[in-house]
Design a protein around this motif. Structure first.
Motif, PDB file in Angstrom:
ATOM      1  N   PHE A 186      66.416  38.320  44.978  1.00  0.00           N
ATOM      2  CA  PHE A 186      65.090  38.188  44.376  1.00  0.00           C
ATOM      3  C   PHE A 186      65.203  38.051  42.867  1.00  0.00           C
ATOM      4  N   ALA A 187      64.155  37.500  42.289  1.00  0.00           N
ATOM      5  CA  ALA A 187      64.064  37.369  40.831  1.00  0.00           C
ATOM      6  C   ALA A 187      62.612  37.584  40.424  1.00  0.00           C
ATOM      7  N   ILE A 188      62.404  38.301  39.354  1.00  0.00           N
ATOM      8  CA  ILE A 188      61.065  38.551  38.823  1.00  0.00           C
ATOM      9  C   ILE A 188      60.985  37.874  37.462  1.00  0.00           C
ATOM     10  N   VAL A 189      59.934  37.097  37.261  1.00  0.00           N
ATOM     11  CA  VAL A 189      59.729  36.406  35.990  1.00  0.00           C
ATOM     12  C   VAL A 189      58.279  36.559  35.568  1.00  0.00           C
ATOM     13  N   MET A 190      58.028  36.312  34.307  1.00  0.00           N
ATOM     14  CA  MET A 190      56.651  36.312  33.815  1.00  0.00           C
ATOM     15  C   MET A 190      56.283  34.895  33.401  1.00  0.00           C
ATOM     16  N   ALA A 191      55.005  34.596  33.482  1.00  0.00           N
ATOM     17  CA  ALA A 191      54.535  33.257  33.128  1.00  0.00           C
ATOM     18  C   ALA A 191      54.730  33.017  31.642  1.00  0.00           C
ATOM     19  N   ARG A 192      54.937  31.748  31.300  1.00  0.00           N
ATOM     20  CA  ARG A 192      55.043  31.404  29.878  1.00  0.00           C
ATOM     21  C   ARG A 192      53.707  30.992  29.367  1.00  0.00           C
TER      22      ARG A 192
END
Length: 192
Positions: A186-192
């Protein structure tokens, strides 16, 4: 030949010892091979999860500034993930590939100094065969990861989880189980 003579006779002892040790060495080699294959597959899943999460993160550039996902987006992402895994391993069986994408949006806060994080929208999208592909922790339980952006709003978060059942010789050898263990990343990212 008596039993006593058979027990004390040393001829052929090396062959007997070699037979016993070779069985142990073969089991050990199965274990090591299985471990290497599983680690390589997990590494591939890690790279694909991170790459796909990077695409989800670029909502503004790739999806006409639309921050919220839909099922069509998730299905396209799953096709891309399958293509990436195929490019890494041509023999991979991707018929049971599963992808889960979660999105978490927060309510806009008008006061500058406010630290409240109220969830506005949490959705979970799935693509691939239905089943037990679940992230280690749901994204709506990880609100502490969201930073406050430069415009005074909490930045939306996305989590991509990829699951792929794999064959395990060692599991089959030791447990006689017919089910293949499922590897996930899994990977967690935030919107740009």
């Amino acid at each position: 030949m008596s039993v006593l003579a058979l027990c004390t006779n040393r001829r052929g002892s090396v062959a007997v010892e070699f037979a016993v040790i070779s069985v142990l060495l073969i089991v050990f080699m199965f274990f090591l091979t299985d471990l290497v294959v599983r680690n390589a597959t997990t590494g591939r899943l890690d790279r694909v999860a991170y790459s796909v999460a990077g695409i989800v993160r670029e909502r503004v550039q790739l999806y006409d500034a639309r921050e919220k996902l839909n099922q069509g987006d998730v299905d396209q992402i799953a096709k891309l993930a399958a293509r990436m895994l195929t490019d890494m391993d041509l023999d991979a069986d991707l018929s049971k590939l599963q992808l889960v994408v979660e999105e978490l949006h927060f309510e806009d806060i008008t006061s500058i100094g406010s630290t409240r994080k109220d969830i506005d929208l949490y959705r979970r999208w799935q693509s691939g065969s239905a089943g037990g592909c679940t992230p280690p922790q749901a994204l709506n339980q990880l609100t502490q990861l969201a930073p406050k952006g430069s415009y005074g709003r909490w930045v939306p978060l996305y989590q991509v989880t990829i699951c792929l059942p794999t064959t395990s010789w060692y599991t089959w050898l030791t447990t006689s189980s017919t089910e293949n263990p499922q590897l996930s990343s899994f990977a967690i990212v935030m919107a740009r």
